[in-house]
Design a protein around this motif. Structure first.
Motif, mmCIF file in Angstrom:
data_model
loop_
_atom_site.group_PDB
_atom_site.id
_atom_site.type_symbol
_atom_site.label_atom_id
_atom_site.label_comp_id
_atom_site.label_asym_id
_atom_site.label_seq_id
_atom_site.Cartn_x
_atom_site.Cartn_y
_atom_site.Cartn_z
ATOM 1 N N MET A 164 0.845 -1.200 0.000
ATOM 2 C CA MET A 164 0.000 0.000 0.000
ATOM 3 C C MET A 164 0.880 1.250 0.000
ATOM 4 O O MET A 164 1.908 1.302 0.679
ATOM 5 N N THR A 165 0.491 2.254 -0.771
ATOM 6 C CA THR A 165 1.227 3.508 -0.836
ATOM 7 C C THR A 165 1.217 4.203 0.517
ATOM 8 O O THR A 165 0.185 4.274 1.183
ATOM 9 N N VAL A 166 2.383 4.717 0.914
ATOM 10 C CA VAL A 166 2.484 5.505 2.134
ATOM 11 C C VAL A 166 2.316 6.979 1.760
ATOM 12 O O VAL A 166 3.099 7.518 0.976
ATOM 13 N N HIS A 167 1.305 7.618 2.289
ATOM 14 C CA HIS A 167 1.041 9.016 1.952
ATOM 15 C C HIS A 167 2.066 9.915 2.626
ATOM 16 O O HIS A 167 2.380 9.755 3.806
ATOM 17 N N GLU A 168 2.604 10.858 1.860
ATOM 18 C CA GLU A 168 3.580 11.806 2.381
ATOM 19 C C GLU A 168 2.883 13.148 2.595
ATOM 20 O O GLU A 168 2.398 13.772 1.642
ATOM 21 N N LEU A 169 2.813 13.563 3.860
ATOM 22 C CA LEU A 169 2.073 14.765 4.220
ATOM 23 C C LEU A 169 2.999 15.806 4.823
ATOM 24 O O LEU A 169 3.930 15.470 5.562
ATOM 25 N N SER A 170 2.751 17.054 4.522
ATOM 26 C CA SER A 170 3.407 18.135 5.251
ATOM 27 C C SER A 170 2.720 18.296 6.598
ATOM 28 O O SER A 170 1.607 17.793 6.803
ATOM 29 N N ARG A 171 3.358 19.001 7.518
ATOM 30 C CA ARG A 171 2.696 19.268 8.796
ATOM 31 C C ARG A 171 1.408 20.045 8.579
ATOM 32 O O ARG A 171 0.397 19.806 9.258
ATOM 33 N N THR A 172 1.432 20.983 7.654
ATOM 34 C CA THR A 172 0.224 21.775 7.379
ATOM 35 C C THR A 172 -0.909 20.873 6.927
ATOM 36 O O THR A 172 -2.051 20.985 7.403
ATOM 37 N N GLU A 173 -0.631 19.951 6.005
ATOM 38 C CA GLU A 173 -1.667 19.035 5.538
ATOM 39 C C GLU A 173 -2.182 18.171 6.681
ATOM 40 O O GLU A 173 -3.395 17.958 6.815
ATOM 41 N N ALA A 174 -1.264 17.669 7.516
ATOM 42 C CA ALA A 174 -1.671 16.817 8.636
ATOM 43 C C ALA A 174 -2.546 17.587 9.616
ATOM 44 O O ALA A 174 -3.556 17.073 10.107
ATOM 45 N N ARG A 175 -2.163 18.821 9.910
ATOM 46 C CA ARG A 175 -2.966 19.634 10.833
ATOM 47 C C ARG A 175 -4.351 19.895 10.264
ATOM 48 O O ARG A 175 -5.355 19.838 10.989
ATOM 49 N N ARG A 176 -4.417 20.200 9.003
ATOM 50 C CA ARG A 176 -5.723 20.499 8.393
ATOM 51 C C ARG A 176 -6.621 19.280 8.390
ATOM 52 O O ARG A 176 -7.837 19.396 8.595
ATOM 53 N N ILE A 177 -6.044 18.099 8.180
ATOM 54 C CA ILE A 177 -6.816 16.872 8.270
ATOM 55 C C ILE A 177 -7.373 16.717 9.676
ATOM 56 O O ILE A 177 -8.552 16.387 9.874
ATOM 57 N N ALA A 178 -6.527 16.966 10.682
ATOM 58 C CA ALA A 178 -6.952 16.810 12.075
ATOM 59 C C ALA A 178 -8.044 17.805 12.448
ATOM 60 O O ALA A 178 -9.028 17.448 13.107
ATOM 61 N N GLU B 34 6.071 15.169 7.289
ATOM 62 C CA GLU B 34 7.354 15.839 7.143
ATOM 63 C C GLU B 34 7.813 16.445 8.481
ATOM 64 O O GLU B 34 7.062 17.160 9.136
ATOM 65 N N GLY B 35 9.032 16.092 8.894
ATOM 66 C CA GLY B 35 9.592 16.653 10.111
ATOM 67 C C GLY B 35 9.191 15.920 11.377
ATOM 68 O O GLY B 35 9.581 16.328 12.476
ATOM 69 N N VAL B 36 8.407 14.835 11.259
ATOM 70 C CA VAL B 36 7.951 14.078 12.422
ATOM 71 C C VAL B 36 8.389 12.625 12.259
ATOM 72 O O VAL B 36 8.154 12.015 11.214
ATOM 73 N N LYS B 37 8.980 12.065 13.283
ATOM 74 C CA LYS B 37 9.453 10.696 13.216
ATOM 75 C C LYS B 37 8.286 9.704 13.232
ATOM 76 O O LYS B 37 7.253 9.960 13.834
ATOM 77 N N GLY B 38 8.509 8.554 12.592
ATOM 78 C CA GLY B 38 7.547 7.462 12.676
ATOM 79 C C GLY B 38 6.445 7.558 11.641
ATOM 80 O O GLY B 38 6.357 8.499 10.853
ATOM 81 N N THR B 39 5.578 6.542 11.658
ATOM 82 C CA THR B 39 4.467 6.466 10.713
ATOM 83 C C THR B 39 3.144 6.723 11.419
ATOM 84 O O THR B 39 3.019 6.560 12.628
ATOM 85 N N TRP B 40 2.181 7.111 10.621
ATOM 86 C CA TRP B 40 0.849 7.442 11.099
ATOM 87 C C TRP B 40 -0.169 6.632 10.312
ATOM 88 O O TRP B 40 0.157 5.997 9.309
ATOM 89 N N ARG B 41 -1.418 6.720 10.735
ATOM 90 C CA ARG B 41 -2.549 6.215 9.966
ATOM 91 C C ARG B 41 -3.433 7.409 9.652
ATOM 92 O O ARG B 41 -3.725 8.228 10.528
ATOM 93 N N VAL B 42 -3.843 7.516 8.415
ATOM 94 C CA VAL B 42 -4.650 8.653 7.988
ATOM 95 C C VAL B 42 -5.954 8.155 7.385
ATOM 96 O O VAL B 42 -6.005 7.102 6.755
ATOM 97 N N ASP B 43 -7.009 8.912 7.611
ATOM 98 C CA ASP B 43 -8.312 8.625 7.008
ATOM 99 C C ASP B 43 -8.243 9.048 5.543
ATOM 100 O O ASP B 43 -8.132 10.241 5.245
ATOM 101 N N PRO B 44 -8.280 8.105 4.593
ATOM 102 C CA PRO B 44 -8.110 8.476 3.184
ATOM 103 C C PRO B 44 -9.187 9.401 2.651
ATOM 104 O O PRO B 44 -8.955 10.144 1.694
ATOM 105 N N SER B 45 -10.369 9.392 3.295
ATOM 106 C CA SER B 45 -11.440 10.280 2.826
ATOM 107 C C SER B 45 -11.114 11.748 3.087
ATOM 108 O O SER B 45 -11.764 12.642 2.533
ATOM 109 N N GLN B 46 -10.106 12.012 3.933
ATOM 110 C CA GLN B 46 -9.731 13.387 4.256
ATOM 111 C C GLN B 46 -8.634 13.928 3.339
ATOM 112 O O GLN B 46 -8.321 15.125 3.395
ATOM 113 N N LEU B 47 -8.049 13.083 2.522
ATOM 114 C CA LEU B 47 -6.921 13.500 1.699
ATOM 115 C C LEU B 47 -7.379 14.373 0.528
ATOM 116 O O LEU B 47 -8.382 14.082 -0.124
#
Length: 367
Positions: free
Chosen positions: A1-15, A243-256
């Protein structure tokens, strides 16, 4: 499965968007709770009770605490483990309740609880009989016929009925049917929970993880165990790195890839956007602690400082207290983590005014 690469801004906006804190406000309280999956009960009301403050942060001044009271009375919402949940979600917990104190090899403390309940089987049956005949009832009206007292170094020591009720609730035998003031009223669970088919445990855990991720947007697959409600989501969603954060996350694909339109919001210290303090630091680079338990001289931001959200950033803390006798919302300080622009100052000011109007108070700035 593709690992999505997110900026901090994108991750924050998803949250932020997943927590219903962008500019598109939800329509009603039930919509909020069904999406967030829970409202956490907490007695602190320096500004407003947590359940009401979280609802107001999403709905604005259209929200009335009476809406929550009505939903609980109609059993559209249920209180369970100091959380308010949609009634239909209880089907996701009943299977695990049937396995209490747990499946497989038990820990020492699980065995201790199981053995204590077994030793007080007669009292458990007495409670069920009393509730069956006369419930709902407060715990003080239930018989304490425990043969073995509950021992603890904390406040629960020798509170036999209260402790037994807690375990019986985890077993799915009794449930909180309502409240008289702050006092919980207990009844047989079959009278309180919807008669929905019980979801098998493994499927229920999967669904709960999926729903938790949908409400958070982005989360760790595994985190340290936390009280009340987990902060991790297992294999729900899809893998991502930030980006800039260690480790992997799980993201809701409907938010991408969705557009983002933010706003200003004042948050409860128990708000799920900031509840996982490590996630808050990693994604928002926001330093926050609830300081109500610290001596006044050691507080940096105030007794019950409210995190301030602006767009996709947590930008400061509001030190405020509702003085209901005086008829004012006392604003002691607005701590700016970043210098506020004129637009930020104006929008945050409007939120403070709206908070005061919702509370039926006037704003009083003490500095």
């Amino acid at each position: 499965m593709t690992v999505h690469e997110l900026s901090r801004t994108e991750a924050r906006r998803i949250a932020v968007r997943a927590q219903l804190l962008d500019s598109s406000r939800p329509a009603a309280l039930l919509d909020v709770v069904r999406h967030l999956t829970l409202l956490q009960l907490d007695p602190t009301a320096a500004v407003a009770p947590n359940v009401d403050l979280v609802a107001w942060s999403r709905l604005g001044s259209s929200y009335r605490p009476a809406d929550l009271t009505t939903a609980l009375e109609k059993r559209e919402l249920i209180e369970f483990k100091a959380l308010i949940r949609p009634a239909e979600d209880m089907a996701l917990y009943r299977g695990q309740m049937a396995e209490w104190p747990g499946a497989g090899t038990l820990t020492g403390w699980q065995e201790h609880r199981r053995d204590w309940v077994r030793a007080n089987e007669a009292c458990r049956l007495d409670i069920l009989a009393r509730l069956g005949a006369s419930g709902p009832l407060p715990s003080r009206e239930l018989p304490d016929t425990c043969a073995v007292p509950w021992t603890s170094t904390g406040w629960t020591n020798d509170r036999n009925v209260t402790q037994l009720l807690e375990f019986m609730a985890l077993r799915g035998e009794v449930a909180i049917a309502g409240r008289s003031g702050l006092e919980r009223l207990w009844d047989l669970a079959e009278r309180v929970y919807p008669d929905d088919p019980v979801v098998p445990v493994d499927e229920a855990l999967r669904i709960r993880n999926e729903r938790r991720l949908r409400s958070l947007g982005i989360a760790r697959a595994r985190t340290q165990e936390v009280p009340v409600e987990p902060a991790d989501v297992g294999d729900a969603g899809e893998p991502a790195v930030v980006e800039g954060v260690k480790g992997t996350w799980r993201v809701d694909p409907s938010q991408l890839g969705l557009p983002f339109d933010g706003r200003a919001a004042l948050l409860s210290p128990f708000d799920r956007l900031v509840h996982d303090r490590r996630r808050t630091v990693e994604l928002f680079e926001f330093d926050y602690q609830l300081e109500m338990y610290k001596p006044a001289a050691k507080r940096r931001w105030g007794y019950f400082a409210l995190p301030i959200l602006y767009g996709d950033r947590l930008v400061g803390k509001l030190d405020a207290k509702a003085d209901r006798k005086g008829g004012v919302l006392r604003v002691e300080a607005i701590h700016e983590d970043v210098p506020f622009t004129a637009a930020m100052t104006e929008e945050v000011g409007r939120e403070i005014e709206d908070l005061a109007r919702w509370l039926g108070l006037e704003v009083l700035r003490t500095r």
